[in-house]
Design a protein around this motif. Sequence first.
Motif: not given
Length: 291
Positions: A159-175
Motif C-alpha cells: 500500500x505504501x508503494x502504491x500511494x507513493x507511485x500514484x502521488x508521483x503520477x499526480x506530479x509527473x503524468x501532467x507534464x
Amino acid sequence: MHRRWIQIALLILAVLCSSTAVIMIKGSDENPYLIAAYRLLIACVIILPLFLKEKRNYSQPYHFKQIKMSLLPGLLLGLHFITWNMGVELTPVANASLIVNTTPAVMPFFLWIFFRERVNRVEIFGTILALTGLVYLGFGRFDVNSPDLRGYLLCFVSMLFLAAYLALGRKNSGRLPLWLYMWPLYLTAGLFSLTCALFFVNPIKTYSLTNILLFLGLAIIPTFGGHTLLNYSMKNFRGQVVSVANLGQIVFSALLGYLIFTEIPSPQFYLTAVFILSGVIIILVHGYRQK
C-alpha cells in the motif's frame, strides 16, 4: 458538465478494472515476481502502438529528461506488484484488498512531499467517512496473532508503494501525454520485476495455459485498464479524490471473492461498504478538479 461525468465514469471504470487483480493473482500458482513481470511487460506490448503514435505526434522534445519522469514511479509500481502478489497468496481476498487500499491514510503525506498539494475540507470529510469503515472492518476481522500476519504486513508495505507511485503520477503524468508517461513506466516496472525474479526462479520454463491466460488478463484488465486509467484520473482529479475513490476496490474485490472463491465477508463488511461508498460519492461529486 458532460466532460465531468465522463471523467468520473473513467475513474469508476479504473477502480472496477483494478479490483479484478486480486482474483487473478489468487487464481495463479506462479511465482509472484513473474506474475508482476509478465503482466507489466505484456501491457507494454499492448500499448506500444499507442506510445509510438503519440511520440510521432508529440511536438516537444522527448529524450531521457522526459523518460526519467517514469523511472521512479516504475520502480515503485514494480515493488507494489511484487509485495502485493506475495501478500495476496497469504491473505483472504477481502483482507488483502482492505489493507492495500488504505492509501487515503498516507496519500496526503506523499502528495505534500511530491506536489505540495493540501487536502481540502470536503476531501477530509469523505476520507474520514471511508476510513471509519476500514477501521470498523479491521477491528472485526484482524487478529494480531493470526498466522496471516505476514501477509497483512506485505499488503501494508505494498500500500505504501502504491500511494507513493500514484502521488508521483499526480506530479509527473501532467507534464507528458499519457502514453509517453505510461509506456516507459510499465517497461521500467516490468524489467525491474523480471530482474528480481531471476534471483528466485528461472523464467525460461513451461507455463500452464491457466497461468498464461491469467498473465494476459492481468495485463489487459487491471494493468492496461486499471492503472492506466488511474494515472489518467490523477491528471483530472485531485490526488486524494482518486485515492478515496480507489477504496471502492474493497467492495468489488470482496464480491468477486465470494462469487469465485466462495469467501464470505464478515457481517461487518456490509456496513463498511456503506461507509466507503458514501465517502467515495461525496468526494467524486464535490471534489472534482476543473482543468
